[in-house]
Design a protein around this motif. Sequence first.
Motif, PDB file in Angstrom:
ATOM      1  N   ALA A   1       0.836  -1.206   0.000  1.00 22.72           N
ATOM      2  CA  ALA A   1       0.000   0.000   0.000  1.00 22.72           C
ATOM      3  C   ALA A   1       0.870   1.255   0.000  1.00 22.72           C
ATOM      4  CB  ALA A   1      -0.923  -0.007   1.222  1.00 22.72           C
ATOM      5  N   ALA A   2       1.959   1.236   0.782  1.00 19.68           N
ATOM      6  CA  ALA A   2       2.803   2.426   0.891  1.00 19.68           C
ATOM      7  C   ALA A   2       3.457   2.763  -0.448  1.00 19.68           C
ATOM      8  CB  ALA A   2       3.868   2.212   1.963  1.00 19.68           C
TER       9      ALA A   2
ATOM     10  N   GLN B   1      -7.676  -4.890   6.949  1.00 18.55           N
ATOM     11  CA  GLN B   1      -8.170  -4.235   8.150  1.00 18.55           C
ATOM     12  C   GLN B   1      -7.171  -4.403   9.290  1.00 18.55           C
ATOM     13  OE1 GLN B   1     -11.853  -5.797   9.597  1.00 18.55           O
ATOM     14  NE2 GLN B   1     -12.517  -3.820  10.424  1.00 18.55           N
ATOM     15  N   ALA B   2      -6.653  -5.629   9.459  1.00 18.34           N
ATOM     16  CA  ALA B   2      -5.692  -5.887  10.528  1.00 18.34           C
ATOM     17  C   ALA B   2      -4.401  -5.107  10.313  1.00 18.34           C
ATOM     18  CB  ALA B   2      -5.392  -7.386  10.598  1.00 18.34           C
ATOM     19  N   ALA B   3      -4.090  -4.842   9.017  1.00 10.34           N
ATOM     20  CA  ALA B   3      -2.871  -4.090   8.727  1.00 10.34           C
ATOM     21  C   ALA B   3      -3.084  -2.592   8.915  1.00 10.34           C
ATOM     22  CB  ALA B   3      -2.412  -4.374   7.297  1.00 10.34           C
ATOM     23  N   GLY B   4      -4.328  -2.213   9.266  1.00 15.22           N
ATOM     24  CA  GLY B   4      -4.605  -0.811   9.537  1.00 15.22           C
ATOM     25  C   GLY B   4      -4.780   0.018   8.272  1.00 15.22           C
ATOM     26  N   ILE B   5      -5.142  -0.645   7.182  1.00 11.06           N
ATOM     27  CA  ILE B   5      -5.312   0.090   5.927  1.00 11.06           C
ATOM     28  C   ILE B   5      -6.781   0.063   5.532  1.00 11.06           C
ATOM     29  CG2 ILE B   5      -4.748   0.121   3.463  1.00 11.06           C
ATOM     30  CD1 ILE B   5      -2.055  -1.271   4.459  1.00 11.06           C
ATOM     31  N   ASP B   6      -7.359   1.245   5.332  1.00 16.27           N
ATOM     32  CA  ASP B   6      -8.754   1.337   4.923  1.00 16.27           C
ATOM     33  C   ASP B   6      -8.802   1.227   3.412  1.00 16.27           C
ATOM     34  OD1 ASP B   6     -11.350   1.813   4.450  1.00 16.27           O
ATOM     35  OD2 ASP B   6     -11.434   3.780   5.419  1.00 16.27           O
ATOM     36  N   ILE B   7      -9.019   0.011   2.942  1.00 18.23           N
ATOM     37  CA  ILE B   7      -8.853  -0.244   1.513  1.00 18.23           C
ATOM     38  C   ILE B   7      -9.942   0.432   0.688  1.00 18.23           C
ATOM     39  CG2 ILE B   7     -10.120  -2.429   1.225  1.00 18.23           C
ATOM     40  CD1 ILE B   7      -6.602  -1.600  -0.006  1.00 18.23           C
ATOM     41  N   ALA B   8     -11.138   0.591   1.285  1.00 17.10           N
ATOM     42  CA  ALA B   8     -12.219   1.248   0.548  1.00 17.10           C
ATOM     43  C   ALA B   8     -11.854   2.699   0.256  1.00 17.10           C
ATOM     44  CB  ALA B   8     -13.509   1.180   1.360  1.00 17.10           C
ATOM     45  N   ASP B   9     -11.015   3.237   1.123  1.00 16.14           N
ATOM     46  CA  ASP B   9     -10.657   4.649   1.031  1.00 16.14           C
ATOM     47  C   ASP B   9      -9.272   4.838   0.388  1.00 16.14           C
ATOM     48  OD1 ASP B   9     -12.510   6.490   1.760  1.00 16.14           O
ATOM     49  OD2 ASP B   9     -11.256   7.339   3.370  1.00 16.14           O
ATOM     50  N   ALA B  10      -8.629   3.715   0.050  1.00 14.23           N
ATOM     51  CA  ALA B  10      -7.231   3.812  -0.359  1.00 14.23           C
ATOM     52  C   ALA B  10      -7.065   4.608  -1.644  1.00 14.23           C
ATOM     53  CB  ALA B  10      -6.642   2.406  -0.547  1.00 14.23           C
TER      54      ALA B  10
ATOM     55  N   GLU C   1       2.205   1.745  -3.307  1.00 21.05           N
ATOM     56  CA  GLU C   1       1.130   1.746  -4.313  1.00 21.05           C
ATOM     57  C   GLU C   1       1.456   0.838  -5.491  1.00 21.05           C
ATOM     58  OE1 GLU C   1      -0.567   5.534  -5.207  1.00 21.05           O
ATOM     59  OE2 GLU C   1      -1.279   5.663  -3.134  1.00 21.05           O
ATOM     60  N   GLN C   2       1.980  -0.353  -5.173  1.00 21.21           N
ATOM     61  CA  GLN C   2       2.217  -1.338  -6.230  1.00 21.21           C
ATOM     62  C   GLN C   2       0.882  -1.990  -6.595  1.00 21.21           C
ATOM     63  OE1 GLN C   2       4.975  -2.153  -7.988  1.00 21.21           O
ATOM     64  NE2 GLN C   2       5.826  -0.308  -7.049  1.00 21.21           N
ATOM     65  N   PRO C   3       0.684  -2.356  -7.864  1.00 19.33           N
ATOM     66  CA  PRO C   3      -0.603  -2.937  -8.261  1.00 19.33           C
ATOM     67  C   PRO C   3      -0.928  -4.196  -7.463  1.00 19.33           C
ATOM     68  CG  PRO C   3       1.005  -3.016 -10.062  1.00 19.33           C
ATOM     69  CD  PRO C   3       1.592  -2.161  -9.003  1.00 19.33           C
ATOM     70  N   PHE C   4      -2.172  -4.265  -6.999  1.00 19.49           N
ATOM     71  CA  PHE C   4      -2.651  -5.415  -6.230  1.00 19.49           C
ATOM     72  C   PHE C   4      -3.992  -5.823  -6.813  1.00 19.49           C
ATOM     73  CE2 PHE C   4      -4.901  -7.655  -2.954  1.00 19.49           C
ATOM     74  CZ  PHE C   4      -3.927  -8.374  -2.272  1.00 19.49           C
ATOM     75  N   ILE C   5      -4.133  -7.116  -7.146  1.00 18.68           N
ATOM     76  CA  ILE C   5      -5.395  -7.610  -7.704  1.00 18.68           C
ATOM     77  C   ILE C   5      -6.227  -8.206  -6.575  1.00 18.68           C
ATOM     78  CG2 ILE C   5      -6.458  -9.211  -9.333  1.00 18.68           C
ATOM     79  CD1 ILE C   5      -4.767  -7.166 -10.740  1.00 18.68           C
ATOM     80  N   SER C   6      -7.448  -7.689  -6.421  1.00 24.57           N
ATOM     81  CA  SER C   6      -8.354  -8.233  -5.421  1.00 24.57           C
ATOM     82  C   SER C   6      -9.457  -9.011  -6.111  1.00 24.57           C
ATOM     83  CB  SER C   6      -8.973  -7.104  -4.596  1.00 24.57           C
ATOM     84  OG  SER C   6     -10.050  -7.606  -3.826  1.00 24.57           O
ATOM     85  N   ARG C   7      -9.841 -10.163  -5.546  1.00 20.60           N
ATOM     86  CA  ARG C   7     -10.922 -10.958  -6.130  1.00 20.60           C
ATOM     87  C   ARG C   7     -12.186 -10.124  -6.232  1.00 20.60           C
ATOM     88  NH1 ARG C   7     -10.469 -16.577  -4.983  1.00 20.60           N
ATOM     89  NH2 ARG C   7     -12.636 -16.748  -5.568  1.00 20.60           N
TER      90      ARG C   7
ATOM     91  N   GLY D   1      -6.655   5.637  -5.708  1.00 26.95           N
ATOM     92  CA  GLY D   1      -5.581   5.292  -6.633  1.00 26.95           C
ATOM     93  C   GLY D   1      -5.970   4.101  -7.479  1.00 26.95           C
ATOM     94  N   ASP D   2      -5.224   3.829  -8.520  1.00 28.65           N
ATOM     95  CA  ASP D   2      -5.602   2.706  -9.389  1.00 28.65           C
ATOM     96  C   ASP D   2      -4.731   1.488  -9.128  1.00 28.65           C
ATOM     97  OD1 ASP D   2      -3.232   3.505 -10.397  1.00 28.65           O
ATOM     98  OD2 ASP D   2      -3.908   3.794 -12.474  1.00 28.65           O
ATOM     99  N   TRP D   3      -3.983   1.494  -8.023  1.00 26.14           N
ATOM    100  CA  TRP D   3      -3.131   0.329  -7.746  1.00 26.14           C
ATOM    101  C   TRP D   3      -3.934  -0.839  -7.191  1.00 26.14           C
ATOM    102  CZ3 TRP D   3      -2.684  -1.485  -2.701  1.00 26.14           C
ATOM    103  CH2 TRP D   3      -3.207  -0.636  -1.710  1.00 26.14           C
ATOM    104  N   TYR D   4      -5.075  -0.562  -6.519  1.00 20.99           N
ATOM    105  CA  TYR D   4      -5.890  -1.621  -5.933  1.00 20.99           C
ATOM    106  C   TYR D   4      -7.035  -1.937  -6.887  1.00 20.99           C
ATOM    107  CZ  TYR D   4      -8.656  -4.243  -2.537  1.00 20.99           C
ATOM    108  OH  TYR D   4      -9.378  -5.227  -1.895  1.00 20.99           O
ATOM    109  N   ARG D   5      -7.010  -3.117  -7.500  1.00 18.67           N
ATOM    110  CA  ARG D   5      -7.948  -3.426  -8.579  1.00 18.67           C
ATOM    111  C   ARG D   5      -8.860  -4.586  -8.186  1.00 18.67           C
ATOM    112  NH1 ARG D   5      -2.834  -3.175 -12.718  1.00 18.67           N
ATOM    113  NH2 ARG D   5      -2.393  -0.969 -12.321  1.00 18.67           N
ATOM    114  N   GLU D   6     -10.124  -4.291  -8.011  1.00 20.14           N
ATOM    115  CA  GLU D   6     -11.114  -5.332  -7.714  1.00 20.14           C
ATOM    116  C   GLU D   6     -11.667  -5.855  -9.010  1.00 20.14           C
ATOM    117  OE1 GLU D   6     -14.283  -4.933  -4.893  1.00 20.14           O
ATOM    118  OE2 GLU D   6     -13.226  -3.312  -3.890  1.00 20.14           O
ATOM    119  N   ILE D   7     -11.533  -7.159  -9.262  1.00 21.30           N
ATOM    120  CA  ILE D   7     -11.931  -7.653 -10.580  1.00 21.30           C
ATOM    121  C   ILE D   7     -13.241  -8.436 -10.554  1.00 21.30           C
ATOM    122  CG2 ILE D   7      -9.553  -7.687 -11.367  1.00 21.30           C
ATOM    123  CD1 ILE D   7      -9.712 -10.764 -11.153  1.00 21.30           C
ATOM    124  N   GLY D   8     -13.726  -8.795  -9.363  1.00 20.74           N
ATOM    125  CA  GLY D   8     -15.017  -9.493  -9.303  1.00 20.74           C
ATOM    126  C   GLY D   8     -15.005 -10.855  -9.988  1.00 20.74           C
TER     127      GLY D   8
END
Lengths: 278, 230
Positions: free
Chosen positions: A133-134, A157-166, A136-142, A168-175
């Motif tokens: 997250a720090a 959540q345990a890592a203390g990162i609010d992913i919904a609020d993160a 901002e490397q691309p991360f693919i989420s299911r 940027g385009d590095w966090y990619r939810e693909i469904g």
Amino acid sequence: MAVLRRSLLAIGVALLGMAPTLTPAASSITVASTTSTEQSGLFGHLLPRFTGRTGIEVRVVALGTGQALDVGRRGDADVVFVHDRAAEEKFVAEGHGVNRVEVMYNDFVIAGPKSDPAKAAGSDILQALQRIAATEQPFISRGDRSGTHAAELRYWQAAGIDIADAGGDWYREIGQGMGPALNMASASNAYVLSDRGTWLSFKNRGELAILVEGDRRLFNQYGVMLVNPEKHPDVQATEGQAFIDWLVSDEGQQAIGDYRIDGQQLFFPNAGATQISQ
Amino acid sequence: MQSLGDAFSMLGALDHDVMAIAWLSLRVSLSAVLLGSLVAIPLGALLAIVTFPGRPLVVAVVNAFMGLPPVLVGLIVYLLLSRSGPLGALGLLFSPGAMIVAQTVLAIPLLAALTRQIVEDAHRELDEQLRSLRLDVWQRIRVLVFHLRFSLVVAVLAAFGRAISEVGAVLVVGGNIDGYTRTMTTAISLETQKGDLPLAIALGILLIAIVLVVNGTASAMRAYTMRLYP
């Protein structure tokens, strides 16, 4: 005209003759399960043994955990075999499932580019996610309500990162399922959380390698339960319960522990053992 | 390109499982097209020769439904056949029967729309002759459909092509169950997900070969019967 009609009739009869049987065979059950158990080949290893012992044929519909539970909720499966304890307990509490037992666990890994630009490698899942997250490397989420997706969200959540609020385009939810997520990570050199079984049977790895593994928090418990026959009268309760009983029997547990890909054990039987903390 | 080369070498070693999958695809799609034809060809022909208020609208709707998204049809058939749905008592969900139902629904608009166009064009030319024979509507439909049987083969082949190549509907209502409801297209999709691209391509080549054989057989039958009954 008569000849044509006769030949059309003959073709019709022939086609209907080849039409598949419309009703399921007497002794078969439908199990709604997850892509991780099906695509890793575990069911291909277990089911012939169970069918050989009991004569009951098992038909597996492989979906994400959320969808698999939904199929159970509609009464379209006899047994649900998934890996998201919170969602499973909700399913039982709602009265859709009964007799939930724990069967086995496997573990999650983080796969990512071998060059590891986020310096995430190690055995600490929370630190790895913080670094991804720090930087901002691309991360693919299911992003598909699967058990793996639920676990991923818990780790963020345990890592203390609010992913919904993160942002940027590095966090990619693909469904999509685990396979598509790995394909996409491989194509875009992104990080991804995967169960080990799907990773081991996945062939299009490209530049990806396992970077994070061995954290106790990455253990992933599987549970199995019968769809409540009182709520859904069509459920084949006897046959479904026989499958559950076999999975947690010595024979079933042994068969789970015996399954290997490339010499690696994928699933660790733990029915009746101390529970693994999520 | 590496994948493509691997794919061709795999085709040489097709095993029993792959053949069973190909056979299932074939019987599901052929059954769906047969059932769809029984419903849609008479209806399409009827729509071609009758006039009523709102007919252009019906024609437009039937034409538009040629583009029904398979995954939507799959979802609707799923909800109908689900144990919690209106037809749940049939117990058809996650069976080849459910896949036939879904593909029949996909095939019907395509068959009806193409039949309507083919019959309407011919009807315009033959209208006076048919009138002089004083045939009722159903007799006219029978005469026209028989007269146009060789043209209608193309509509049936188009419907077969749509049925055997779709993945969205059979995946949702069949569940892609190994050895029971796994078809060529859901197997291709699964192998792609598993990252086994050579196997996925090999299955794709086999699927195209099957479609070619079915179309070739239809052409040969058509040529043969045309010689017998010109």
